[in-house]
Design an enzyme around this catalytic site. Sequence first.
Site, PDB file in Angstrom:
ATOM      1  N   TYR A 150       0.824  -1.212   0.000  1.00 57.74           N
ATOM      2  CA  TYR A 150       0.000   0.000   0.000  1.00 57.74           C
ATOM      3  C   TYR A 150       0.859   1.263   0.000  1.00 57.74           C
ATOM      4  O   TYR A 150       0.362   2.362  -0.230  1.00 57.74           O
ATOM      5  CB  TYR A 150      -0.939   0.057   1.227  1.00 57.74           C
ATOM      6  CG  TYR A 150      -1.915  -1.099   1.347  1.00 57.74           C
ATOM      7  CD1 TYR A 150      -2.099  -2.005   0.315  1.00 57.74           C
ATOM      8  CD2 TYR A 150      -2.660  -1.288   2.501  1.00 57.74           C
ATOM      9  CE1 TYR A 150      -2.976  -3.076   0.429  1.00 57.74           C
ATOM     10  CE2 TYR A 150      -3.546  -2.344   2.623  1.00 57.74           C
ATOM     11  CZ  TYR A 150      -3.692  -3.239   1.586  1.00 57.74           C
ATOM     12  OH  TYR A 150      -4.556  -4.289   1.710  1.00 57.74           O
ATOM     13  N   HIS A 183       0.654 -11.808   1.444  1.00 57.37           N
ATOM     14  CA  HIS A 183      -0.437 -11.013   0.849  1.00 57.37           C
ATOM     15  C   HIS A 183      -1.291 -11.802  -0.152  1.00 57.37           C
ATOM     16  O   HIS A 183      -2.516 -11.670  -0.190  1.00 57.37           O
ATOM     17  CB  HIS A 183       0.164  -9.770   0.178  1.00 57.37           C
ATOM     18  CG  HIS A 183      -0.789  -8.631   0.045  1.00 57.37           C
ATOM     19  ND1 HIS A 183      -0.385  -7.329   0.150  1.00 57.37           N
ATOM     20  CD2 HIS A 183      -2.126  -8.574  -0.187  1.00 57.37           C
ATOM     21  CE1 HIS A 183      -1.436  -6.528  -0.008  1.00 57.37           C
ATOM     22  NE2 HIS A 183      -2.505  -7.276  -0.225  1.00 57.37           N
TER      23      HIS A 183
HETATM   24  N1  LIG Z   1      -5.626  -8.616   1.434  1.00 57.58           N
HETATM   25  C1  LIG Z   1      -5.981  -8.071   0.298  1.00 57.58           C
HETATM   26  O1  LIG Z   1      -5.591  -8.519  -0.791  1.00 57.58           O
HETATM   27  C2  LIG Z   1      -6.890  -6.873   0.308  1.00 57.58           C
HETATM   28  C3  LIG Z   1      -7.523  -6.462  -0.884  1.00 57.58           C
HETATM   29  C4  LIG Z   1      -8.383  -5.374  -0.816  1.00 57.58           C
HETATM   30  C5  LIG Z   1      -8.607  -4.701   0.385  1.00 57.58           C
HETATM   31  N2  LIG Z   1      -7.938  -5.117   1.513  1.00 57.58           N
HETATM   32  C6  LIG Z   1      -8.123  -4.410   2.821  1.00 57.58           C
HETATM   33  O2  LIG Z   1      -9.511  -4.184   3.039  1.00 57.58           O
HETATM   34  C7  LIG Z   1      -9.746  -2.804   3.247  1.00 57.58           C
HETATM   35  C8  LIG Z   1     -11.128  -2.420   2.788  1.00 57.58           C
HETATM   36  O3  LIG Z   1     -11.335  -2.744   1.422  1.00 57.58           O
HETATM   37  P1  LIG Z   1     -11.702  -1.661   0.312  1.00 57.58           P
HETATM   38  O4  LIG Z   1     -11.102  -0.378   0.696  1.00 57.58           O
HETATM   39  O5  LIG Z   1     -11.340  -2.213  -1.009  1.00 57.58           O
HETATM   40  O6  LIG Z   1     -13.299  -1.607   0.301  1.00 57.58           O
HETATM   41  P2  LIG Z   1     -14.468  -1.379   1.384  1.00 57.58           P
HETATM   42  O7  LIG Z   1     -13.962  -1.129   2.733  1.00 57.58           O
HETATM   43  O8  LIG Z   1     -15.406  -2.507   1.156  1.00 57.58           O
HETATM   44  O9  LIG Z   1     -15.170  -0.070   0.798  1.00 57.58           O
HETATM   45  C9  LIG Z   1     -14.543   1.169   0.804  1.00 57.58           C
HETATM   46  C10 LIG Z   1     -15.408   2.131   0.019  1.00 57.58           C
HETATM   47  O10 LIG Z   1     -16.650   2.328   0.700  1.00 57.58           O
HETATM   48  C11 LIG Z   1     -16.813   3.718   1.021  1.00 57.58           C
HETATM   49  N3  LIG Z   1     -17.395   3.809   2.364  1.00 57.58           N
HETATM   50  C12 LIG Z   1     -16.874   3.375   3.519  1.00 57.58           C
HETATM   51  N4  LIG Z   1     -17.712   3.571   4.544  1.00 57.58           N
HETATM   52  C13 LIG Z   1     -18.810   4.185   4.015  1.00 57.58           C
HETATM   53  C14 LIG Z   1     -20.038   4.642   4.575  1.00 57.58           C
HETATM   54  N5  LIG Z   1     -20.295   4.490   5.879  1.00 57.58           N
HETATM   55  N6  LIG Z   1     -20.937   5.241   3.742  1.00 57.58           N
HETATM   56  C15 LIG Z   1     -20.676   5.368   2.409  1.00 57.58           C
HETATM   57  N7  LIG Z   1     -19.526   4.944   1.818  1.00 57.58           N
HETATM   58  C16 LIG Z   1     -18.606   4.350   2.615  1.00 57.58           C
HETATM   59  C17 LIG Z   1     -15.412   4.300   1.003  1.00 57.58           C
HETATM   60  O11 LIG Z   1     -15.502   5.678   0.692  1.00 57.58           O
HETATM   61  P3  LIG Z   1     -14.568   6.767   1.409  1.00 57.58           P
HETATM   62  O12 LIG Z   1     -13.196   6.170   1.522  1.00 57.58           O
HETATM   63  O13 LIG Z   1     -14.669   7.922   0.524  1.00 57.58           O
HETATM   64  O14 LIG Z   1     -15.134   6.990   2.780  1.00 57.58           O
HETATM   65  C18 LIG Z   1     -14.762   3.491  -0.127  1.00 57.58           C
HETATM   66  O15 LIG Z   1     -15.140   3.999  -1.394  1.00 57.58           O
HETATM   67  C19 LIG Z   1      -8.608  -2.135   2.469  1.00 57.58           C
HETATM   68  O16 LIG Z   1      -8.432  -0.785   2.840  1.00 57.58           O
HETATM   69  C20 LIG Z   1      -7.463  -3.025   2.834  1.00 57.58           C
HETATM   70  O17 LIG Z   1      -6.991  -2.702   4.142  1.00 57.58           O
HETATM   71  C21 LIG Z   1      -7.106  -6.194   1.493  1.00 57.58           C
END
Ligand SMILES: NC(=O)c1ccc[n+]([C@@H]2O[C@H](COP(=O)([O-])OP(=O)(O)OC[C@H]3O[C@@H](n4cnc5c(N)ncnc54)[C@H](OP(=O)(O)O)[C@@H]3O)[C@@H](O)[C@H]2O)c1
Length: 284
Positions: free
Chosen positions: A60, A118
């Site tokens: 990241y 990862h």
């Molecule tokens: N291990 C892996 O391979 C892997 C892969 C992907 C992700 N991850 C981890 O999982 C975490 C989360 O995944 P992600 O970021 O892809 O997706 P997510 O958490 O499912 O969704 C994030 C999205 O939802 C929006 N959001 C969040 N809370 C909200 C609310 N209460 N109301 C409206 N919109 C909202 C955010 O907007 P805003 O940011 O504008 O608030 C962003 O656009 C990552 O940050 C990472 O740490 C790990």
Amino acid sequence: MGKAAAMTSEGTPSHSLQIRGRTVPRLGLGTWQLTGDECVDAVADALDIGYRHIDTARAYGNEREVGAGVKRSSVAREDVFLTTKIWMDDFEPQRLRRAAEDSLRELDTDYVDLLLLHWPNPGVPLQDSLSALSELRERGLTREIGVSNFPPKLLREAVALAAVFCDQVEYHPYLGQDDLLQIAGEADVMITAYAPLAHGKIFGDPTLSVIAERHNTGVGQVALAWLLAQPHVCVVPKAASHRNRVANFQAVDLKLTPEDRQAIDALPKDRREFDPAWAPDWND
Ligand SMILES: NC(=O)c1ccc[n+]([C@@H]2O[C@H](COP(=O)([O-])OP(=O)(O)OC[C@H]3O[C@@H](n4cnc5c(N)ncnc54)[C@H](OP(=O)(O)O)[C@@H]3O)[C@@H](O)[C@H]2O)c1
């Protein structure tokens, strides 16, 4: 069955999980795509709101900012459950050790709570990278070790080779993970639900919206509460704004009814947001 006590007798999600005798705060902040000052502010603010679990990765490019956010918050390092991940190019044992040491330097901490592979990398024997991780745990550089994006057969393999604490995978109301949850129950492994809001795709969902309205809350809280009511599961939603971080944190106190949960269970469970060229065969 494993030892995780995820629900109280009333079916209310609890704030922490017990996995292999260790307590893990169930709702963490995901930090992918948070960079620079926005990332420092997000981490410090999340900890001040009450989050005690932060998820990052070498890939990241924000470990320095995550570390700075932890330092800037009012919360002591030892009260934060901090996860980072080693990128798949660094799985050969010597490289893995170096990458982990680099992560700690960037995060400005002596240890992480959880260090993950990862993505699976078939080019390096799993035994070798898991042994290197185990050695880092013995040296105190990480409290626990684990994997990410491991489908069921690979997770079973990993669990047989080392004390795997966690498999971090995509999991949300549009994607099922029944086989992994079965293994998690048998082997006392934590399933960290990444992209628990389907990377933002759940907002506007009619089924979730009706449930949210009934509870006078938001769609995000409903999706997170559905995950948090499941044994062995913790969640790491990402939110760039204070408002969304506060909203998501409220999910730990939202109690869905059995009917709500059944309606979410019944949504199609085949929508995957993360399927890069290097992904494993998910049915394996
Ligand atoms: N291990 C892996 O391979 C892997 C892969 C992907 C992700 N991850 C981890 O999982 C975490 C989360 O995944 P992600 O970021 O892809 O997706 P997510 O958490 O499912 O969704 C994030 C999205 O939802 C929006 N959001 C969040 N809370 C909200 C609310 N209460 N109301 C409206 N919109 C909202 C955010 O907007 P805003 O940011 O504008 O608030 C962003 O656009 C990552 O940050 C990472 O740490 C790990």
